[in-house]
Design a protein around this motif. Structure first.
Motif, PDB file in Angstrom:
ATOM      1  N   VAL A   1       0.641  -1.387   0.066  1.00 37.65           N
ATOM      2  CA  VAL A   1       0.145   0.015   0.111  1.00 37.65           C
ATOM      3  C   VAL A   1       0.962   1.193   0.152  1.00 37.65           C
ATOM      4  O   VAL A   1       0.403   2.299  -0.213  1.00 37.65           O
ATOM      5  CB  VAL A   1      -1.024   0.100   1.290  1.00 37.65           C
ATOM      6  CG1 VAL A   1      -1.820  -1.101   1.226  1.00 37.65           C
ATOM      7  CG2 VAL A   1      -0.410   0.095   2.511  1.00 37.65           C
ATOM      8  N   TYR A   2       2.201   1.075   0.356  1.00 37.48           N
ATOM      9  CA  TYR A   2       3.175   2.205   0.245  1.00 37.48           C
ATOM     10  C   TYR A   2       4.122   2.323  -1.039  1.00 37.48           C
ATOM     11  O   TYR A   2       4.911   3.065  -0.689  1.00 37.48           O
ATOM     12  CB  TYR A   2       3.784   2.289   1.596  1.00 37.48           C
ATOM     13  CG  TYR A   2       4.351   1.022   2.134  1.00 37.48           C
ATOM     14  CD1 TYR A   2       5.693   0.576   1.515  1.00 37.48           C
ATOM     15  CD2 TYR A   2       3.811   0.190   3.093  1.00 37.48           C
ATOM     16  CE1 TYR A   2       6.019  -0.673   1.899  1.00 37.48           C
ATOM     17  CE2 TYR A   2       4.256  -0.965   3.450  1.00 37.48           C
ATOM     18  CZ  TYR A   2       5.392  -1.438   2.884  1.00 37.48           C
ATOM     19  OH  TYR A   2       6.066  -2.788   3.228  1.00 37.48           O
ATOM     20  N   ALA A   3       3.811   1.584  -1.820  1.00 38.90           N
ATOM     21  CA  ALA A   3       4.643   1.329  -2.974  1.00 38.90           C
ATOM     22  C   ALA A   3       4.598   2.816  -3.779  1.00 38.90           C
ATOM     23  O   ALA A   3       3.831   3.257  -3.885  1.00 38.90           O
ATOM     24  CB  ALA A   3       4.294   0.191  -4.011  1.00 38.90           C
ATOM     25  N   LYS A   4       5.957   3.171  -4.060  1.00 43.37           N
ATOM     26  CA  LYS A   4       6.146   4.704  -4.473  1.00 43.37           C
ATOM     27  C   LYS A   4       6.983   4.476  -5.870  1.00 43.37           C
ATOM     28  O   LYS A   4       6.603   5.391  -6.804  1.00 43.37           O
ATOM     29  CB  LYS A   4       6.701   5.359  -3.561  1.00 43.37           C
ATOM     30  CG  LYS A   4       6.957   6.678  -3.989  1.00 43.37           C
ATOM     31  CD  LYS A   4       7.174   7.742  -2.646  1.00 43.37           C
ATOM     32  CE  LYS A   4       7.231   9.150  -3.109  1.00 43.37           C
ATOM     33  NZ  LYS A   4       7.666   9.899  -1.983  1.00 43.37           N
ATOM     34  N   TYR A   5       8.238   3.948  -5.887  1.00 42.90           N
ATOM     35  CA  TYR A   5       9.201   3.994  -6.941  1.00 42.90           C
ATOM     36  C   TYR A   5       9.315   2.745  -7.729  1.00 42.90           C
ATOM     37  O   TYR A   5       9.600   1.774  -7.188  1.00 42.90           O
ATOM     38  CB  TYR A   5      10.647   4.267  -6.285  1.00 42.90           C
ATOM     39  CG  TYR A   5      10.597   5.701  -5.542  1.00 42.90           C
ATOM     40  CD1 TYR A   5      10.588   6.800  -6.280  1.00 42.90           C
ATOM     41  CD2 TYR A   5      10.657   5.349  -4.000  1.00 42.90           C
ATOM     42  CE1 TYR A   5      10.528   7.874  -5.269  1.00 42.90           C
ATOM     43  CE2 TYR A   5      10.815   6.636  -3.300  1.00 42.90           C
ATOM     44  CZ  TYR A   5      10.733   7.928  -3.898  1.00 42.90           C
ATOM     45  OH  TYR A   5      10.632   8.914  -3.193  1.00 42.90           O
ATOM     46  N   ASN A   6       8.849   2.819  -9.219  1.00 41.07           N
ATOM     47  CA  ASN A   6       8.862   1.891 -10.234  1.00 41.07           C
ATOM     48  C   ASN A   6      10.132   1.175 -10.398  1.00 41.07           C
ATOM     49  O   ASN A   6      11.288   2.010 -10.336  1.00 41.07           O
ATOM     50  CB  ASN A   6       8.450   2.469 -11.305  1.00 41.07           C
ATOM     51  CG  ASN A   6       6.785   2.713 -11.611  1.00 41.07           C
ATOM     52  OD1 ASN A   6       6.092   1.822 -10.827  1.00 41.07           O
ATOM     53  ND2 ASN A   6       6.366   3.556 -12.383  1.00 41.07           N
ATOM     54  N   GLY A   7      10.342  -0.313 -10.414  1.00 40.64           N
ATOM     55  CA  GLY A   7      11.818  -0.535 -10.800  1.00 40.64           C
ATOM     56  C   GLY A   7      11.659  -2.237 -10.207  1.00 40.64           C
ATOM     57  O   GLY A   7      12.767  -2.712 -10.578  1.00 40.64           O
ATOM     58  N   SER A   8      10.999  -2.837  -9.555  1.00 42.90           N
ATOM     59  CA  SER A   8      11.038  -4.210  -8.935  1.00 42.90           C
ATOM     60  C   SER A   8      10.343  -4.955 -10.200  1.00 42.90           C
ATOM     61  O   SER A   8       9.388  -4.799 -10.592  1.00 42.90           O
ATOM     62  CB  SER A   8      10.343  -4.334  -7.552  1.00 42.90           C
ATOM     63  OG  SER A   8      11.282  -3.804  -6.740  1.00 42.90           O
ATOM     64  N   ALA A   9      11.346  -6.350 -10.065  1.00 35.25           N
ATOM     65  CA  ALA A   9      10.732  -7.276 -10.829  1.00 35.25           C
ATOM     66  C   ALA A   9       9.680  -8.203 -10.037  1.00 35.25           C
ATOM     67  O   ALA A   9       9.307  -9.277 -10.681  1.00 35.25           O
ATOM     68  CB  ALA A   9      11.633  -8.090 -11.430  1.00 35.25           C
ATOM     69  N   ALA A  10       9.817  -7.993  -8.838  1.00 35.30           N
ATOM     70  CA  ALA A  10       9.000  -9.038  -7.976  1.00 35.30           C
ATOM     71  C   ALA A  10       8.742  -8.137  -6.593  1.00 35.30           C
ATOM     72  O   ALA A  10       9.214  -6.918  -6.359  1.00 35.30           O
ATOM     73  CB  ALA A  10       9.734 -10.198  -7.232  1.00 35.30           C
ATOM     74  N   ALA A  11       7.600  -8.586  -5.957  1.00 36.32           N
ATOM     75  CA  ALA A  11       7.290  -7.668  -4.762  1.00 36.32           C
ATOM     76  C   ALA A  11       7.934  -7.765  -3.566  1.00 36.32           C
ATOM     77  O   ALA A  11       8.364  -9.006  -3.413  1.00 36.32           O
ATOM     78  CB  ALA A  11       5.685  -7.833  -4.463  1.00 36.32           C
ATOM     79  N   PRO A  12       8.055  -6.807  -2.511  1.00 33.75           N
ATOM     80  CA  PRO A  12       8.686  -7.317  -1.363  1.00 33.75           C
ATOM     81  C   PRO A  12       7.551  -7.443  -0.694  1.00 33.75           C
ATOM     82  O   PRO A  12       6.860  -6.985   0.225  1.00 33.75           O
ATOM     83  CB  PRO A  12       9.415  -5.684  -0.764  1.00 33.75           C
ATOM     84  CG  PRO A  12       8.344  -4.793  -1.380  1.00 33.75           C
ATOM     85  CD  PRO A  12       8.135  -5.517  -2.918  1.00 33.75           C
ATOM     86  N   THR A  13       7.533  -9.113  -0.458  1.00 36.76           N
ATOM     87  CA  THR A  13       6.136  -9.643  -0.082  1.00 36.76           C
ATOM     88  C   THR A  13       5.874  -9.439   1.299  1.00 36.76           C
ATOM     89  O   THR A  13       4.622  -9.585   1.804  1.00 36.76           O
ATOM     90  CB  THR A  13       6.062 -11.242  -0.525  1.00 36.76           C
ATOM     91  OG1 THR A  13       7.233 -11.772  -0.052  1.00 36.76           O
ATOM     92  CG2 THR A  13       6.299 -11.141  -2.149  1.00 36.76           C
ATOM     93  N   ALA A  14       6.872  -9.448   2.313  1.00 38.94           N
ATOM     94  CA  ALA A  14       6.554  -9.247   3.582  1.00 38.94           C
ATOM     95  C   ALA A  14       5.897  -7.899   3.745  1.00 38.94           C
ATOM     96  O   ALA A  14       4.844  -8.062   4.821  1.00 38.94           O
ATOM     97  CB  ALA A  14       7.722  -9.097   4.339  1.00 38.94           C
ATOM     98  N   GLY A  15       5.710  -6.893   3.152  1.00 42.73           N
ATOM     99  CA  GLY A  15       5.101  -5.750   3.193  1.00 42.73           C
ATOM    100  C   GLY A  15       3.408  -5.751   2.732  1.00 42.73           C
ATOM    101  O   GLY A  15       2.685  -4.868   2.873  1.00 42.73           O
TER     102      GLY A  15
END
Length: 342
Positions: free
Chosen positions: A167-181
């Motif tokens: 819900v706090y994702a901001k800066y585009n660039g990941s190929a996978a989610a930081p899933t703990a968040g």
């Protein structure tokens, strides 16, 4: 240490195929790393484990629709790209298959032709350096022709792509989610703020190298792929003041943990505003400089992620907790339940 020491049995039906309707209603296993004791909670109960002045550290990267399905120019042969990281401008490192079609000079077309790519170079382990060709704004074209790059163990369609974003994702660039968040809601974060918890943001663009299998028996010989990170002055001030006051620094996910330990390791146990690339590999025997506690998901057997978790909580504690999680039918991996190591 031997790779097989980080293996465990996981029934396939425990691999979560979709997110829960409410993010914070995932189950939460609380593991005391000193005693090995385990408590079973819901994720919304995580607030009970914070005190005023503690610092929660979140990775505010945003997943891009990094999976591209296209055809080879001329022959029409099918190709799949996954964007790994931007090297410079329109040049990216990508994973692709089938690789035989992608020799230097080969060109590929995506969507209705609004995006094209030319292979520039073959890299280590078969990755490619490619140059994208288009008119307009790359991110807008990617939103149109790209697909969310869900892990291969998720076989069901994701109805709402935003559920693979924090819900706090901001800066585009990941190929996978930081899933703990993925378990956090805005309301839960507000509850923590009202409790006096400091919330600091770092950024690490997650690459697929984090999830690649370890292929050497001696894990110390494994080489991590580098990932781009950034940490600002405001976050550093929060983290350093919490450490000086004897409060807990709680990393959300292995990505936030790796940023903090990279920067702390470079600055004698303090964090300083910087950006760069990290290939830090954390496995048992590592001494943590910044992170006191960790919120994380349940990870794949023999992965670098379970090795990192084991370095904080102890391998026997972690494997014992995973055995309990299997017995208690916890949900595993990206859309699964959470663990809090205190």
């Amino acid at each position: 240490m031997n790779l097989q020491e980080f293996d465990y049995y996981l029934p396939e039906e425990l691999i979560a195929q979709h997110p829960l309707e409410r993010r914070d209603m995932s189950r939460l296993m609380v593991l005391d790393r000193e005693s090995g004791e385990i408590d079973h909670k819901l994720f919304k109960d995580i607030t009970d484990y914070f005190a005023e002045g503690d610092c929660l550290v979140l990775n505010n990267t945003r997943v891009i629709p990094a999976r591209l399905l296209g055809q080879k120019e001329g022959s029409g042969g099918k190709i799949e790209f996954v964007l790994l990281k931007r090297i410079a401008g329109d040049t990216w490192e990508v994973i692709l298959r089938p690789g035989k079609k992608a020799k230097p000079g080969a060109r590929f077309v995506f969507g209705s032709g609004e995006l094209k790519a030319e292979i520039l170079e073959v890299l280590e382990e078969g990755n490619r350096l490619v140059r994208f060709i288009y008119e307009g704004v790359f991110e807008e074209i990617l939103d149109k022709v790209g697909i969310m790059p869900l892990p291969p163990y998720i076989t069901e369609k994701l109805e709402d792509p935003e559920r693979y974003q924090t819900v706090y994702a901001k800066y585009n660039g990941s190929a996978a989610a930081p899933t703990a968040g993925l378990h956090f809601t805005r309301e839960l974060l507000e509850t923590l703020r009202n409790k006096g918890v400091k919330i600091a943001y770092v950024m690490l663009h997650v690459g697929l190298g984090t999830f690649r299998p370890v292929k050497v028996d001696d894990i110390t010989q494994h080489k991590m792929h580098s990932e781009y990170y950034s940490i600002g002055q405001e976050a550093c001030d929060m983290i350093n003041s919490a450490k000086k006051a004897g409060k807990k620094v709680v990393a959300v996910g292995t990505t936030s943990c790796r940023v903090l330990e990279t920067v702390g390791g470079n600055n004698n146990g303090e964090v300083k505003a910087c950006d760069g690339w990290t290939d830090i590999f954390i496995y048992p025997g590592y001494r943590f400089k910044i992170v006191d506690r960790l919120i994380t998901n349940f990870h794949l057997p023999e992965s670098t992620l379970i090795m990192l978790v084991s370095s904080l909580a102890g391998r026997e504690n972690v494997l014992g907790a995973y055995a309990v999680a299997v017995r208690e039918r916890y949900r595993f991996f990206s859309f699964g339940d959470a663990m809090f190591i205190k």
